[in-house]
Design an enzyme around this catalytic site. Sequence first.
Site, mmCIF file in Angstrom:
data_model
loop_
_atom_site.group_PDB
_atom_site.id
_atom_site.type_symbol
_atom_site.label_atom_id
_atom_site.label_comp_id
_atom_site.label_asym_id
_atom_site.label_seq_id
_atom_site.Cartn_x
_atom_site.Cartn_y
_atom_site.Cartn_z
ATOM 1 N N ASP A 125 -24.807 -15.021 132.108
ATOM 2 C CA ASP A 125 -25.553 -14.187 131.425
ATOM 3 C C ASP A 125 -26.769 -14.781 130.818
ATOM 4 O O ASP A 125 -27.667 -14.204 129.766
ATOM 5 C CB ASP A 125 -24.997 -13.329 130.511
ATOM 6 C CG ASP A 125 -24.103 -12.362 130.659
ATOM 7 O OD1 ASP A 125 -24.442 -12.063 131.973
ATOM 8 O OD2 ASP A 125 -23.398 -11.571 130.478
ATOM 9 N N ASP A 170 -16.843 -24.167 126.578
ATOM 10 C CA ASP A 170 -16.441 -25.407 125.753
ATOM 11 C C ASP A 170 -15.007 -25.684 125.999
ATOM 12 O O ASP A 170 -14.687 -26.575 125.336
ATOM 13 C CB ASP A 170 -16.677 -25.144 124.238
ATOM 14 C CG ASP A 170 -15.753 -23.863 123.506
ATOM 15 O OD1 ASP A 170 -15.718 -22.730 124.489
ATOM 16 O OD2 ASP A 170 -15.306 -23.997 122.453
ATOM 17 N N ASP A 185 -13.584 -20.324 128.564
ATOM 18 C CA ASP A 185 -14.898 -20.384 127.932
ATOM 19 C C ASP A 185 -15.534 -21.616 128.216
ATOM 20 O O ASP A 185 -14.909 -22.532 128.533
ATOM 21 C CB ASP A 185 -14.741 -19.941 126.458
ATOM 22 C CG ASP A 185 -14.318 -18.728 126.064
ATOM 23 O OD1 ASP A 185 -14.718 -17.728 126.759
ATOM 24 O OD2 ASP A 185 -14.262 -18.367 124.832
ATOM 25 N N ASP A 219 -10.813 -9.379 124.303
ATOM 26 C CA ASP A 219 -9.443 -10.053 124.801
ATOM 27 C C ASP A 219 -8.125 -9.064 123.927
ATOM 28 O O ASP A 219 -7.162 -8.875 124.640
ATOM 29 C CB ASP A 219 -9.348 -11.517 124.412
ATOM 30 C CG ASP A 219 -9.764 -11.571 123.121
ATOM 31 O OD1 ASP A 219 -9.978 -10.910 122.440
ATOM 32 O OD2 ASP A 219 -10.022 -12.776 122.800
#
Length: 624
Positions: free
Chosen positions: A227, A286, A284, A378
């Site tokens: 995005d 990281d 994710d 989540d």
Amino acid sequence: MTDRTWPWLRPRHHEDEHRRLLAEDPAESSSPRRQPRTPRAQPPPSSSVSSVGPSAPPNRRRWGRLVVGVAWIVAGAIALVYAARSGHLDRARAALKDEESWRRVTEHVNSFALLALEFRWLVVIPFLRVFVMICALMSALVAADRIFHFYVALYWRWVSRVDPKSKWRFEPLPEPGSVSAENVKDFPNVVVQLPMFNEKEVCQAIIDAACQLDWPKSRMMVQVLDDSTCAETRRRIEDKVFEHRERGVNVQHRTRTNRGGYKAGAMNDAMGDIEQFDHCAVFDADFDPAPDFLRRTVPYLTHNPKVGFVQARWVYSNGTESLLTRVQGISLNYHIRCEQYARHAAGLFFNFNGTAGVWRRKCIVDSGGWNCRTTVEDMDLSLRAYLRGWRFVFLDDVTCLNEIPAQYGAYRKQQHRWSCGPMQLWRQAIVDVWNAKDVPLAKKLYLNVFFFGTRMFATHLVSFFLYGCLIPICATAPEVAIPFWALVYMPLLITLSTVWFTPGGWVYFVPYVLYENAMMIVKTTAMCAGLLQWSNAHEWVVTAKLGKFVDKVAHSKVGQIVKTAVAKRVKKRNVYGKELVMGIFFLTCAAYGSAVNDMWQYGVFLLMQGCVFIAFGLDYVDSA
């Protein structure tokens, strides 16, 4: 109607923006008799500074005036108290020649003081005593929740020595060197989803890690859910996707023209492209999964049809970088190594942590898919799946490396999202929890009373009202006594049970308490925003990350450039007014309680906590 806000309270950039709009379209003005002044020409921005939109200037001057004003008021009040106790007012009375005038002044002051004392004894003190008992009972409830999870984790880890995952069936997959056309069908189809937004420092590393997972290339697809609005981030992602496609990896780069629904929206939009896949692994940007991650998690889904997802444990690449990251590590270790582990062992509900896990696609579809009604998509999906009878697996021995926010500003935004989202979810799902047919009554009570009511709600209230309000106030009102067990024993028990799960965590016992208390304003206001649906309840800001790239090139010339850029960015600190006001409040109560009421037992704690609040307010906790 014209803007009648006092000029010294109205930010300058709002006034300039209003003038600019009037200059472009005078008809927009609601006061036709006043002609807008031509805005002063502004110098063009430097080409070396990139910007994606107008940014508001810091409000340091306004907050500085507020802090200085409060400081003067506090100093005046302390001076009056000192003068009254030391006899300076009596000497001033003797110096006055007009005894009658002094008598009238004294009568007025005494009558006002008697009225204030009467109001204090009849209203304030009884109210504080009742409030203390309510907060003490809530503190006991929070401590009971901690003791329960601590006991369950302690029992399963060191007493029974039975791994909770042993109740689930697991059969290892064929070894990497023995995969052939005959046994490749033993590997289910897996899609690895990588949601990201403007994370240029880490976007390429996670794509590399996902493409290097030990899984047959014909049974896996890497899906980058991008995005990003940053052109540099998009370019880096496209280069890395092209690189792995040339190596034969099935990589899909999926972009959107808007961020509707944020992470949940991106993952929900991608569901139509993965209908032929059995499971979805989520990471994710990281995170850094090990190559054998899928081999150690997917078999639990393959051989246990009622398992909806498998969650791995987080470990941290920068957990010892600063005192801020150490404190975060203690808090996260308690949540993951104690709470998640204990809930899994006891057969209670625990939520997906948003990343470093694998979902069964059928479970996602059966539960209604990803939903953006809260900022904790989540937990939302996990709860809906649990209420429909799905069960989950937590693997304490499977870890995934990730990065803790190293900057206080990023940490604030993350904690706002994590504190606000559960209250949004509780508000919308409490009826569904009570009406669930596949969940026993005892587990419904655990969900509403302990999981949401205590851990997500009462914990923040106790932190703010007991430690943030009542203890400072009681230092100035010795008539109100906080029970010793609520003042010492309960906090000590809670903190010890938290630092237990971090090796060497007891060394940072005191900083952990002070730092957690300093976050009480952010967490409490975020909790109220989610529960009451304030305007900032759906605020979603991606946590800023510096990435392991800095570590990899730390000894190179490029590394020095990166470190210099980071240092310059750190120097641009923000000012947080709420924390500054709390710091002044704590220091004032410490000075008054120690000097006037001789309550040194409160004064030491209030002094330390006030200094930490000041450090947080001035954004000086990153480098500690």
